[in-house]
Scaffold this motif. Structure first.
Motif, PDB file in Angstrom:
ATOM      1  N   ARG A   1       0.666  -1.074  -0.154  1.00 51.52           N
ATOM      2  CA  ARG A   1      -0.298  -0.211  -0.110  1.00 51.52           C
ATOM      3  C   ARG A   1       0.801   1.095   0.358  1.00 51.52           C
ATOM      4  O   ARG A   1       0.963   2.224  -0.774  1.00 51.52           O
ATOM      5  CB  ARG A   1      -0.675   0.106   0.980  1.00 51.52           C
ATOM      6  N   ARG A   2       2.156   1.442   1.196  1.00 45.21           N
ATOM      7  CA  ARG A   2       3.441   2.843   0.996  1.00 45.21           C
ATOM      8  C   ARG A   2       3.477   2.348  -0.459  1.00 45.21           C
ATOM      9  O   ARG A   2       4.273   3.784  -0.339  1.00 45.21           O
ATOM     10  CB  ARG A   2       4.023   2.563   2.486  1.00 45.21           C
ATOM     11  N   ARG A   3       4.340   1.237  -0.778  1.00 46.61           N
ATOM     12  CA  ARG A   3       5.147   1.297  -1.714  1.00 46.61           C
ATOM     13  C   ARG A   3       6.722   1.686  -1.291  1.00 46.61           C
ATOM     14  O   ARG A   3       7.838   2.141  -1.819  1.00 46.61           O
ATOM     15  CB  ARG A   3       5.195   2.101  -2.787  1.00 46.61           C
ATOM     16  N   TRP A   4       6.886   1.383  -0.446  1.00 45.38           N
ATOM     17  CA  TRP A   4       8.016   1.241   0.820  1.00 45.38           C
ATOM     18  C   TRP A   4       8.535   0.280   1.772  1.00 45.38           C
ATOM     19  O   TRP A   4       7.430  -0.541   2.288  1.00 45.38           O
ATOM     20  CB  TRP A   4       8.219   1.970   2.036  1.00 45.38           C
ATOM     21  N   GLY A   5       9.490  -0.608   1.377  1.00 44.61           N
ATOM     22  CA  GLY A   5       9.690  -1.711   2.554  1.00 44.61           C
ATOM     23  C   GLY A   5      10.026  -1.287   3.991  1.00 44.61           C
ATOM     24  O   GLY A   5      10.273  -0.302   3.735  1.00 44.61           O
ATOM     25  N   PRO A   6       9.955  -1.859   5.118  1.00 41.35           N
ATOM     26  CA  PRO A   6       9.972  -1.783   5.617  1.00 41.35           C
ATOM     27  C   PRO A   6      11.433  -1.609   6.605  1.00 41.35           C
ATOM     28  O   PRO A   6      12.177  -0.471   6.774  1.00 41.35           O
ATOM     29  CB  PRO A   6       9.882  -3.152   6.792  1.00 41.35           C
ATOM     30  N   GLU A   7      12.739  -1.654   5.572  1.00 37.34           N
ATOM     31  CA  GLU A   7      13.667  -1.542   6.028  1.00 37.34           C
ATOM     32  C   GLU A   7      13.436   0.141   4.996  1.00 37.34           C
ATOM     33  O   GLU A   7      15.219   1.314   5.362  1.00 37.34           O
ATOM     34  CB  GLU A   7      15.153  -2.337   4.882  1.00 37.34           C
ATOM     35  N   CYS A   8      13.565   0.366   4.341  1.00 37.57           N
ATOM     36  CA  CYS A   8      14.008   1.500   3.072  1.00 37.57           C
ATOM     37  C   CYS A   8      12.721   2.629   3.973  1.00 37.57           C
ATOM     38  O   CYS A   8      12.203   3.970   2.915  1.00 37.57           O
ATOM     39  CB  CYS A   8      13.707   0.915   2.061  1.00 37.57           C
ATOM     40  N   ASP A   9      11.468   2.147   4.148  1.00 38.94           N
ATOM     41  CA  ASP A   9      10.320   2.943   4.490  1.00 38.94           C
ATOM     42  C   ASP A   9      10.837   4.775   5.664  1.00 38.94           C
ATOM     43  O   ASP A   9      11.411   4.396   6.318  1.00 38.94           O
ATOM     44  CB  ASP A   9       9.199   2.823   5.205  1.00 38.94           C
ATOM     45  N   PRO A  10      10.956   5.868   4.657  1.00 43.13           N
ATOM     46  CA  PRO A  10      11.543   7.365   5.458  1.00 43.13           C
ATOM     47  C   PRO A  10      10.766   7.425   6.284  1.00 43.13           C
ATOM     48  O   PRO A  10      11.428   8.075   7.674  1.00 43.13           O
ATOM     49  CB  PRO A  10      11.635   7.919   4.194  1.00 43.13           C
ATOM     50  N   ASP A  11       8.970   7.062   6.738  1.00 44.70           N
ATOM     51  CA  ASP A  11       8.425   7.682   7.801  1.00 44.70           C
ATOM     52  C   ASP A  11       8.425   6.139   9.223  1.00 44.70           C
ATOM     53  O   ASP A  11       8.137   4.748   8.231  1.00 44.70           O
ATOM     54  CB  ASP A  11       7.278   7.180   7.155  1.00 44.70           C
ATOM     55  N   THR A  12       8.723   5.931  10.277  1.00 50.07           N
ATOM     56  CA  THR A  12       9.060   5.828  11.012  1.00 50.07           C
ATOM     57  C   THR A  12       7.410   5.201  11.848  1.00 50.07           C
ATOM     58  O   THR A  12       7.532   4.507  12.806  1.00 50.07           O
ATOM     59  CB  THR A  12      10.455   5.999  12.657  1.00 50.07           C
ATOM     60  N   ARG A  13       6.803   5.937  11.112  1.00 51.30           N
ATOM     61  CA  ARG A  13       5.020   5.199  11.930  1.00 51.30           C
ATOM     62  C   ARG A  13       5.380   4.856  10.998  1.00 51.30           C
ATOM     63  O   ARG A  13       2.871   4.297  11.005  1.00 51.30           O
ATOM     64  CB  ARG A  13       4.402   6.908  11.828  1.00 51.30           C
ATOM     65  N   ASN A  14       4.643   3.774  10.541  1.00 54.14           N
ATOM     66  CA  ASN A  14       4.410   2.598   9.488  1.00 54.14           C
ATOM     67  C   ASN A  14       3.900   1.421  10.659  1.00 54.14           C
ATOM     68  O   ASN A  14       3.626   0.585   9.637  1.00 54.14           O
ATOM     69  CB  ASN A  14       5.559   2.459   8.419  1.00 54.14           C
ATOM     70  N   GLY A  15       4.201   1.530  11.525  1.00 54.28           N
ATOM     71  CA  GLY A  15       4.065  -0.008  11.939  1.00 54.28           C
ATOM     72  C   GLY A  15       4.710  -0.851  12.014  1.00 54.28           C
ATOM     73  O   GLY A  15       4.661  -1.939  12.775  1.00 54.28           O
ATOM     74  N   HIS A  16       5.927  -0.979  11.532  1.00 57.54           N
ATOM     75  CA  HIS A  16       6.811  -1.545  11.437  1.00 57.54           C
ATOM     76  C   HIS A  16       7.971  -1.683  12.917  1.00 57.54           C
ATOM     77  O   HIS A  16       8.246  -0.131  13.074  1.00 57.54           O
ATOM     78  CB  HIS A  16       7.937  -2.024  10.487  1.00 57.54           C
ATOM     79  N   GLU A  17       8.431  -2.436  14.150  1.00 57.79           N
ATOM     80  CA  GLU A  17       9.074  -2.555  14.496  1.00 57.79           C
ATOM     81  C   GLU A  17      10.553  -2.139  14.529  1.00 57.79           C
ATOM     82  O   GLU A  17      11.016  -2.763  13.628  1.00 57.79           O
ATOM     83  CB  GLU A  17       8.358  -4.319  15.556  1.00 57.79           C
ATOM     84  N   ARG A  18      10.616  -1.059  14.968  1.00 60.24           N
ATOM     85  CA  ARG A  18      12.259  -1.013  15.507  1.00 60.24           C
ATOM     86  C   ARG A  18      13.197  -1.833  16.578  1.00 60.24           C
ATOM     87  O   ARG A  18      12.454  -2.106  17.036  1.00 60.24           O
ATOM     88  CB  ARG A  18      12.775   0.497  15.213  1.00 60.24           C
ATOM     89  N   HIS A  19      14.167  -2.116  16.288  1.00 60.31           N
ATOM     90  CA  HIS A  19      14.615  -3.493  16.758  1.00 60.31           C
ATOM     91  C   HIS A  19      15.954  -1.917  16.843  1.00 60.31           C
ATOM     92  O   HIS A  19      17.237  -2.086  16.609  1.00 60.31           O
ATOM     93  CB  HIS A  19      15.452  -4.400  16.379  1.00 60.31           C
ATOM     94  N   ASP A  20      16.057  -1.405  18.443  1.00 58.78           N
ATOM     95  CA  ASP A  20      17.038  -0.545  18.984  1.00 58.78           C
ATOM     96  C   ASP A  20      18.187  -1.696  19.873  1.00 58.78           C
ATOM     97  O   ASP A  20      17.231  -2.246  21.229  1.00 58.78           O
ATOM     98  CB  ASP A  20      17.136   0.448  19.865  1.00 58.78           C
ATOM     99  N   VAL A  21      19.282  -1.650  19.428  1.00 57.01           N
ATOM    100  CA  VAL A  21      20.709  -1.992  20.741  1.00 57.01           C
ATOM    101  C   VAL A  21      20.773  -1.509  21.908  1.00 57.01           C
ATOM    102  O   VAL A  21      21.616  -0.287  21.572  1.00 57.01           O
ATOM    103  CB  VAL A  21      21.346  -3.226  20.098  1.00 57.01           C
ATOM    104  N   ASP A  22      21.024  -1.832  23.074  1.00 58.44           N
ATOM    105  CA  ASP A  22      21.625  -1.021  23.601  1.00 58.44           C
ATOM    106  C   ASP A  22      22.767  -0.981  24.229  1.00 58.44           C
ATOM    107  O   ASP A  22      23.755  -2.842  24.311  1.00 58.44           O
ATOM    108  CB  ASP A  22      21.292  -1.313  25.286  1.00 58.44           C
ATOM    109  N   GLN A  23      24.270  -0.504  23.686  1.00 66.84           N
ATOM    110  CA  GLN A  23      25.403  -0.786  23.741  1.00 66.84           C
ATOM    111  C   GLN A  23      26.047  -0.004  24.431  1.00 66.84           C
ATOM    112  O   GLN A  23      26.206   1.233  25.059  1.00 66.84           O
ATOM    113  CB  GLN A  23      26.163  -0.420  22.535  1.00 66.84           C
ATOM    114  N   ASP A  24      27.230  -0.001  24.706  1.00 68.67           N
ATOM    115  CA  ASP A  24      28.488   0.587  26.101  1.00 68.67           C
ATOM    116  C   ASP A  24      28.907   1.229  25.138  1.00 68.67           C
ATOM    117  O   ASP A  24      28.819   1.396  24.128  1.00 68.67           O
ATOM    118  CB  ASP A  24      29.368  -0.098  26.497  1.00 68.67           C
ATOM    119  N   PRO A  25      29.656   2.391  25.526  1.00 68.44           N
ATOM    120  CA  PRO A  25      29.839   3.391  24.606  1.00 68.44           C
ATOM    121  C   PRO A  25      31.213   2.877  24.309  1.00 68.44           C
ATOM    122  O   PRO A  25      31.954   2.378  25.369  1.00 68.44           O
ATOM    123  CB  PRO A  25      30.254   4.779  25.751  1.00 68.44           C
ATOM    124  N   ILE A  26      31.762   3.019  22.769  1.00 68.77           N
ATOM    125  CA  ILE A  26      32.664   2.738  22.769  1.00 68.77           C
ATOM    126  C   ILE A  26      34.189   3.123  23.379  1.00 68.77           C
ATOM    127  O   ILE A  26      34.122   4.711  23.898  1.00 68.77           O
ATOM    128  CB  ILE A  26      33.840   3.034  21.137  1.00 68.77           C
TER     129      ILE A  26
END
Length: 65
Positions: free
Chosen positions: A37-62
């Motif tokens: 419908r949106r013509r964007w895949g979940p990895e390429c979609d510029p709008d983060t409000r698309n309903g696809h889940e993001r996976h953020d990883v907690d990392q220690d600083p370098i």
């Protein structure tokens, strides 16, 4: 050709087949209905409000930065 004999247009979609839709960003074939419908895949979609889940990883600083 008689008035009641008309040719069918060749440009319309074939009945019973889904049309193919490719991602605007990476040109991959889309299968998810929301992505189609949106013509964007979940990895390429510029709008983060698309309903696809993001996976953020907690990392220690370098160290050293």
């Amino acid at each position: 050709m008689a008035a009641n004999e008309q040719q069918e247009p060749l440009t319309g979609p074939v009945p019973g087949l889904r049309r193919r839709v490719w991602c605007r960003g990476c040109r991959r074939l889309l299968t998810d209905p929301e992505s189609v419908r949106r013509r964007w895949g979940p990895e390429c979609d510029p709008d983060t409000r698309n309903g696809h889940e993001r996976h953020d990883v907690d990392q220690d600083p370098i160290p050293g930065l």
